[in-house]
Design a protein around this motif. Structure first.
Motif, PDB file in Angstrom:
ATOM      1  N   ILE A 165       3.071  18.348   0.448  1.00  0.00           N
ATOM      2  CA  ILE A 165       3.994  18.264  -0.680  1.00  0.00           C
ATOM      3  C   ILE A 165       3.651  17.032  -1.508  1.00  0.00           C
ATOM      4  N   ASP A 166       3.510  17.216  -2.808  1.00  0.00           N
ATOM      5  CA  ASP A 166       3.236  16.106  -3.713  1.00  0.00           C
ATOM      6  C   ASP A 166       4.581  15.536  -4.175  1.00  0.00           C
ATOM      7  N   ILE A 167       4.970  14.420  -3.590  1.00  0.00           N
ATOM      8  CA  ILE A 167       6.272  13.817  -3.877  1.00  0.00           C
ATOM      9  C   ILE A 167       6.388  13.462  -5.364  1.00  0.00           C
ATOM     10  N   ASN A 168       5.340  12.851  -5.906  1.00  0.00           N
ATOM     11  CA  ASN A 168       5.390  12.467  -7.322  1.00  0.00           C
ATOM     12  C   ASN A 168       5.553  13.683  -8.225  1.00  0.00           C
ATOM     13  N   GLU A 169       4.910  14.762  -7.894  1.00  0.00           N
ATOM     14  CA  GLU A 169       5.040  15.999  -8.677  1.00  0.00           C
ATOM     15  C   GLU A 169       6.466  16.540  -8.591  1.00  0.00           C
ATOM     16  N   SER A 170       7.027  16.516  -7.403  1.00  0.00           N
ATOM     17  CA  SER A 170       8.406  16.988  -7.220  1.00  0.00           C
ATOM     18  C   SER A 170       9.387  16.118  -7.990  1.00  0.00           C
ATOM     19  N   ALA A 188      19.971   6.350 -15.029  1.00  0.00           N
ATOM     20  CA  ALA A 188      19.815   6.620 -13.598  1.00  0.00           C
ATOM     21  C   ALA A 188      18.509   7.372 -13.317  1.00  0.00           C
ATOM     22  N   ILE A 189      18.210   8.371 -14.104  1.00  0.00           N
ATOM     23  CA  ILE A 189      17.003   9.172 -13.884  1.00  0.00           C
ATOM     24  C   ILE A 189      15.753   8.350 -14.211  1.00  0.00           C
ATOM     25  N   GLY A 190      15.917   7.332 -15.049  1.00  0.00           N
ATOM     26  CA  GLY A 190      14.807   6.443 -15.373  1.00  0.00           C
ATOM     27  C   GLY A 190      14.252   5.729 -14.151  1.00  0.00           C
ATOM     28  N   VAL A 191      15.096   5.512 -13.167  1.00  0.00           N
ATOM     29  CA  VAL A 191      14.649   4.879 -11.923  1.00  0.00           C
ATOM     30  C   VAL A 191      13.636   5.781 -11.212  1.00  0.00           C
ATOM     31  N   MET A 234       0.848  -1.179   0.000  1.00  0.00           N
ATOM     32  CA  MET A 234       0.000   0.000   0.000  1.00  0.00           C
ATOM     33  C   MET A 234       0.894   1.242   0.000  1.00  0.00           C
ATOM     34  N   PRO A 235       0.620   2.209  -0.890  1.00  0.00           N
ATOM     35  CA  PRO A 235       1.432   3.429  -0.936  1.00  0.00           C
ATOM     36  C   PRO A 235       1.313   4.240   0.353  1.00  0.00           C
ATOM     37  N   LYS A 236       2.391   4.889   0.713  1.00  0.00           N
ATOM     38  CA  LYS A 236       2.413   5.724   1.913  1.00  0.00           C
ATOM     39  C   LYS A 236       3.023   7.075   1.591  1.00  0.00           C
ATOM     40  N   MET A 237       2.689   8.044   2.414  1.00  0.00           N
ATOM     41  CA  MET A 237       3.275   9.371   2.278  1.00  0.00           C
ATOM     42  C   MET A 237       4.734   9.295   2.718  1.00  0.00           C
ATOM     43  N   CYS A 238       5.566  10.025   2.071  1.00  0.00           N
ATOM     44  CA  CYS A 238       6.978  10.078   2.436  1.00  0.00           C
ATOM     45  C   CYS A 238       7.104  10.778   3.784  1.00  0.00           C
ATOM     46  N   PRO A 239       7.613  10.098   4.805  1.00  0.00           N
ATOM     47  CA  PRO A 239       7.685  10.706   6.137  1.00  0.00           C
ATOM     48  C   PRO A 239       8.639  11.899   6.230  1.00  0.00           C
ATOM     49  N   ALA A 240       9.552  12.029   5.280  1.00  0.00           N
ATOM     50  CA  ALA A 240      10.500  13.146   5.318  1.00  0.00           C
ATOM     51  C   ALA A 240       9.951  14.406   4.651  1.00  0.00           C
ATOM     52  N   ALA A 241       8.819  14.290   3.979  1.00  0.00           N
ATOM     53  CA  ALA A 241       8.257  15.428   3.254  1.00  0.00           C
ATOM     54  C   ALA A 241       7.342  16.255   4.147  1.00  0.00           C
ATOM     55  N   GLU A 242       7.319  17.546   3.880  1.00  0.00           N
ATOM     56  CA  GLU A 242       6.376  18.419   4.578  1.00  0.00           C
ATOM     57  C   GLU A 242       4.958  18.041   4.187  1.00  0.00           C
ATOM     58  N   ALA A 243       4.036  18.253   5.093  1.00  0.00           N
ATOM     59  CA  ALA A 243       2.630  17.989   4.794  1.00  0.00           C
ATOM     60  C   ALA A 243       2.207  18.817   3.586  1.00  0.00           C
ATOM     61  N   ILE A 260       7.869   7.098  -9.752  1.00  0.00           N
ATOM     62  CA  ILE A 260       6.667   7.923  -9.965  1.00  0.00           C
ATOM     63  C   ILE A 260       5.517   7.047 -10.427  1.00  0.00           C
ATOM     64  N   HIS A 261       5.760   6.229 -11.431  1.00  0.00           N
ATOM     65  CA  HIS A 261       4.701   5.416 -12.014  1.00  0.00           C
ATOM     66  C   HIS A 261       4.281   4.240 -11.134  1.00  0.00           C
ATOM     67  N   SER A 262       5.081   3.911 -10.136  1.00  0.00           N
ATOM     68  CA  SER A 262       4.712   2.830  -9.221  1.00  0.00           C
ATOM     69  C   SER A 262       3.660   3.292  -8.206  1.00  0.00           C
ATOM     70  N   LYS A 263       3.452   4.607  -8.160  1.00  0.00           N
ATOM     71  CA  LYS A 263       2.489   5.195  -7.195  1.00  0.00           C
ATOM     72  C   LYS A 263       2.909   4.892  -5.747  1.00  0.00           C
TER      73      LYS A 263
END
Length: 62
Positions: free
Chosen positions: A12-17, A48-51, A1-10, A56-59
């Protein structure tokens, strides 16, 4: 199950970043000038950037 990145500020869209990093090739110069120096076996920037694109696409982050 996808989770929010704990290091990100509330809020923040990690996938967008991450997508911005991929689209704008933000770290390409650093990768070519610094990171590649430390590689035992050369990995091209696009590979490398392909990873990041796969992440992103793994959600992984919601």
């Amino acid at each position: 199950m996808p989770k929010m990145c704990p290091a990100a500020e509330a809020g923040i869209d990690i996938n967008e970043s991450l997508q911005e990093i991929v689209d704008k090739r933000i770290y390409e110069k650093d990768y070519e000038e610094i990171t590649s120096y430390f590689q035992k076996e050369r990995v091209e920037y696009d590979e490398a950037i392909g990873v990041i694109d796969k992440i992103i696409h793994s959600k992984m982050f919601v």
